[in-house]
Design a protein around this motif. Structure first.
Motif, PDB file in Angstrom:
ATOM      1  N   VAL A  10       0.848  -1.198   0.000  1.00  0.00           N
ATOM      2  CA  VAL A  10       0.000   0.000   0.000  1.00  0.00           C
ATOM      3  C   VAL A  10       0.884   1.249   0.000  1.00  0.00           C
ATOM      4  O   VAL A  10       0.553   2.254  -0.639  1.00  0.00           O
ATOM      5  CB  VAL A  10      -0.988  -0.008   1.189  1.00  0.00           C
ATOM      6  N   PHE A  14       0.870   4.523  -2.417  1.00  0.00           N
ATOM      7  CA  PHE A  14       0.915   5.903  -1.947  1.00  0.00           C
ATOM      8  C   PHE A  14       2.067   6.672  -2.595  1.00  0.00           C
ATOM      9  O   PHE A  14       1.904   7.835  -2.992  1.00  0.00           O
ATOM     10  CB  PHE A  14       1.028   5.951  -0.420  1.00  0.00           C
ATOM     11  N   GLN A  47      -4.253  11.201  -3.693  1.00  0.00           N
ATOM     12  CA  GLN A  47      -3.173  10.943  -2.740  1.00  0.00           C
ATOM     13  C   GLN A  47      -3.693  11.072  -1.305  1.00  0.00           C
ATOM     14  O   GLN A  47      -3.440  10.216  -0.457  1.00  0.00           O
ATOM     15  CB  GLN A  47      -2.032  11.922  -2.981  1.00  0.00           C
ATOM     16  N   ASN A  49      -6.754  10.865  -0.220  1.00  0.00           N
ATOM     17  CA  ASN A  49      -7.726   9.821   0.084  1.00  0.00           C
ATOM     18  C   ASN A  49      -7.016   8.537   0.497  1.00  0.00           C
ATOM     19  O   ASN A  49      -7.435   7.862   1.436  1.00  0.00           O
ATOM     20  CB  ASN A  49      -8.643   9.585  -1.125  1.00  0.00           C
ATOM     21  N   CYS A  50      -5.932   8.212  -0.171  1.00  0.00           N
ATOM     22  CA  CYS A  50      -5.151   7.035   0.207  1.00  0.00           C
ATOM     23  C   CYS A  50      -4.592   7.218   1.617  1.00  0.00           C
ATOM     24  O   CYS A  50      -4.646   6.301   2.438  1.00  0.00           O
ATOM     25  CB  CYS A  50      -4.032   6.799  -0.802  1.00  0.00           C
ATOM     26  N   ALA A  54      -6.104   4.221   3.923  1.00  0.00           N
ATOM     27  CA  ALA A  54      -5.185   3.087   4.038  1.00  0.00           C
ATOM     28  C   ALA A  54      -4.733   2.814   5.475  1.00  0.00           C
ATOM     29  O   ALA A  54      -4.740   1.651   5.901  1.00  0.00           O
ATOM     30  CB  ALA A  54      -3.994   3.280   3.108  1.00  0.00           C
ATOM     31  N   ARG A  85      -7.362   0.459  -2.936  1.00  0.00           N
ATOM     32  CA  ARG A  85      -6.556   1.679  -2.982  1.00  0.00           C
ATOM     33  C   ARG A  85      -5.981   1.907  -4.373  1.00  0.00           C
ATOM     34  O   ARG A  85      -5.901   3.045  -4.834  1.00  0.00           O
ATOM     35  CB  ARG A  85      -5.433   1.634  -1.941  1.00  0.00           C
ATOM     36  N   GLY A  89      -7.390   5.034  -6.471  1.00  0.00           N
ATOM     37  CA  GLY A  89      -6.371   6.042  -6.761  1.00  0.00           C
ATOM     38  C   GLY A  89      -6.252   6.344  -8.232  1.00  0.00           C
ATOM     39  O   GLY A  89      -6.167   7.510  -8.637  1.00  0.00           O
ATOM     40  N   THR A 109     -12.250  -1.098  -0.559  1.00  0.00           N
ATOM     41  CA  THR A 109     -11.642  -0.612   0.684  1.00  0.00           C
ATOM     42  C   THR A 109     -12.578  -0.843   1.863  1.00  0.00           C
ATOM     43  O   THR A 109     -12.163  -1.373   2.900  1.00  0.00           O
ATOM     44  CB  THR A 109     -11.295   0.887   0.558  1.00  0.00           C
TER      45      THR A 109
END
Length: 125
Positions: A10, A14, A47, A49-50, A54, A85, A89, A109
């Motif tokens: 993950v 990112f 970005q 949101n991740c 995550a 993710r 993304g 997610t």
């Protein structure tokens, strides 16, 4: 530790989302903020949101692992979170956004969250 594997994967997602922001900023000479550029705003939100979703998914997964959750279940949670993710993304940061990918990514997610939650409740008893 299985969670560590998915945390690393993950983190790569990112980094990729971060690189998309950085490269766009360099190409368009935008140092701070977004200067009203919608493409940059989308990349920044993908970005962010991740960064928002995550860590909580990985925390839930780690808790399942600490409760001696089954390896197969942990991999299912991890793959679901990772896929969510990645799909979200990409779908969010493209111009125009690919809404079905955004929605699918969020569903994956949240499914990983739900799997972790159910496992934690089940493992307590």
């Amino acid at each position: 530790m299985i969670t560590g594997l998915y945390a690393a994967l993950v983190a790569i997602v990112f980094i990729a989302l971060s690189a998309r922001v950085i490269l766009f900023r360099r190409a368009h000479q935008i140092g701070l903020g977004d200067h009203g550029n919608k493409s940059l705003m989308k990349r920044m939100r993908a970005q962010a949101n991740c960064a928002e979703y995550a860590p909580f998914g990985l925390l839930l997964m780690a808790l399942v692992e600490l409760q001696n959750g089954y390896a197969l279940l942990l991999h299912l949670i991890g793959v679901t979170l990772l896929a969510g993710r990645m799909v979200h993304g990409y779908g969010f940061s493209t111009s125009p956004p690919i809404m079905v990918m955004r929605q699918t990514g969020m569903m994956l997610t949240l499914t990983s969250y739900l799997l972790s939650i159910l496992a934690l409740i089940f493992l307590v008893f």
